[in-house]
Design an enzyme around this catalytic site. Sequence first.
Site, PDB file in Angstrom:
ATOM      1  N   GLU A  86      -1.921  -9.252   3.956  1.00 42.15           N
ATOM      2  CA  GLU A  86      -1.909  -9.761   5.322  1.00 42.15           C
ATOM      3  C   GLU A  86      -3.290  -9.931   5.931  1.00 42.15           C
ATOM      4  O   GLU A  86      -3.415 -10.499   7.021  1.00 42.15           O
ATOM      5  CB  GLU A  86      -1.064  -8.841   6.221  1.00 42.15           C
ATOM      6  CG  GLU A  86      -1.660  -7.472   6.499  1.00 42.15           C
ATOM      7  CD  GLU A  86      -1.327  -6.418   5.455  1.00 42.15           C
ATOM      8  OE1 GLU A  86      -1.400  -5.229   5.798  1.00 42.15           O
ATOM      9  OE2 GLU A  86      -1.014  -6.778   4.302  1.00 42.15           O
ATOM     10  N   CYS A 127       0.830  -1.209   0.000  1.00 43.47           N
ATOM     11  CA  CYS A 127       0.000   0.000   0.000  1.00 43.47           C
ATOM     12  C   CYS A 127       0.868   1.264   0.000  1.00 43.47           C
ATOM     13  O   CYS A 127       1.498   1.564  -1.004  1.00 43.47           O
ATOM     14  CB  CYS A 127      -0.972  -0.037   1.181  1.00 43.47           C
ATOM     15  SG  CYS A 127      -2.339   1.146   1.038  1.00 43.47           S
ATOM     16  N   HIS A 186      -3.626  -5.285   0.509  1.00 43.84           N
ATOM     17  CA  HIS A 186      -3.070  -5.813   1.757  1.00 43.84           C
ATOM     18  C   HIS A 186      -3.106  -7.344   1.749  1.00 43.84           C
ATOM     19  O   HIS A 186      -4.160  -7.944   1.989  1.00 43.84           O
ATOM     20  CB  HIS A 186      -3.852  -5.273   2.954  1.00 43.84           C
ATOM     21  CG  HIS A 186      -3.621  -3.828   3.219  1.00 43.84           C
ATOM     22  ND1 HIS A 186      -2.610  -3.369   4.037  1.00 43.84           N
ATOM     23  CD2 HIS A 186      -4.247  -2.718   2.742  1.00 43.84           C
ATOM     24  CE1 HIS A 186      -2.636  -2.046   4.067  1.00 43.84           C
ATOM     25  NE2 HIS A 186      -3.621  -1.630   3.288  1.00 43.84           N
TER      26      HIS A 186
END
EC number: 6.3.5.2
Length: 520
Positions: A177, A84, A175
């Site tokens: 994660e 990001c 993202h």
Amino acid sequence: MSAIAIIDFGSQFTQLIARQIREMDVYCEIFPSNISFETISKFNGFILSGGPQSVHDGCSEASGVAHEIIKFNEATNVPILGICYGQQLICHYFGAKVKKEFKQEFCKTKIKILKESSIVKDVWNVNSEVDVLMNHADSVETAPQGFTVIASGVINQTIAIVANEQRRIYCTQFHPEVKPTANGSKLLSNFLDIANCKRDWTMKSIIEKQKEKIKNVVGEKKVIAAVSGGVDSSVAVALTYKAVGKQLNCIFIDTGLLRKNQTIALLEEIPVNYVDKSNLFLSRLKGITDPEEKRKIIGNTFIEVFEEEAKKIGNADFLMQGTIYSDVVESGHASGNASTIKSHHNVGGLPEKMNLKLVEPLRYLFKDEVRLLGKEIGLSNEIIFQHPFPGPGLAVRVIGEVDEERVRILQEIDEIYINTMKNYDLYDKIWQAFAVLLPIRTVGVMGDGRTYGYVCALRAVTSFDGMTADAFPFENKSQHSLIFWDFLQNVSSIIVNNVSGVNRVVYDLTSKPPATIEWE
């Protein structure tokens, strides 16, 4: 040991990156964006997190370490992953145009894989469309020179992944994660492979390394610890005891604000000095209703009692605390390769005049890792998987003034609530559950008589780390919902029929945010 440095630019997801990497048996640390590069130069790879900034804001301090990492990559080919804002920083550094959007994109969306890359190998196939989570205000318009666009948005053609395979630099606008991103953990795993990380961060290795560190620093000197019986405290004590044995002196202070019949259930061989100071704590809380003032009184009294007991032990050089990694990160102290043992600096409120060095064997472990370590050491599931309990104890669950009678009432309610929850096999499905005694009374009817009793509130939440929480079972539309409603009806009946002074039970439905988990 292999290790990854995560540079935190303020993303709410940074700890999730670290947790995912740790779960893959690779050590990583989170560092603030103002960290000096010399501190992190020995790591195998670098991840630049997301964040609320814009490359157009001219945040020189934030971008400084990122630029040094990129320059280091030029000399060493050390791998870098930008996520990001991290992507925008990297691409901006290499001369790409980063567009400032008028509207933030925060949603699950689809990207299309356009080309092969080692970062998406065996994760997503070329031409496949993948669900990902976007959370950004700026976007990269063109790939920098030397970089290839690996994926782009299906709807708006946003550059989603760029890569420079030769330099081993990879960037994602989304993202990986977080759960909405399909197989994002596999992308992170690929980055670990690119960085040639050995998967050697295991509980056994952690135990042995921490024992060795504690032994080397403590030597033959005494260590004292204020134990609470909570997860972090219990695991820290057990690990330290395995390192230094009877050099560890444990003190358990009964404040009179604990759960009914609460004791310390550690390993059998660990001696604990029990000190009953319940009358002292309750007397100092008389007439106090403000929650912050209650906390302050309890904290200061605890320090006073602990100092007295420490003097009885004598000649202690070290103080052990159960600080965990989320405490360090959230308090802004996640900077540098701090040693497990450091000079005492008033962490936990204990005064500097005690002149003790601090032993923090869990300082670089997340809560889930602490539980795994406790299991490896041999602590019981009852200790390892117990719900969080506040430091001030029931004083912050008795709303308003605290006295012996109200504490007794709440202890009775709490015991019924938790034991009944366990009987329904719900306890392990809930992150935290507790009862609150309210400072109001309501009219009720029992038998043929009128009652005027206290109201108690029950709370049960699910959470991953306590930062956000949902009232159980509303985040989980499953069979637990029906079981829980039956449980609530049953437990409320048991409470009002068995706890003298209570005639009404309510359930707290509020999530966090806007509420906190505890009431005070």
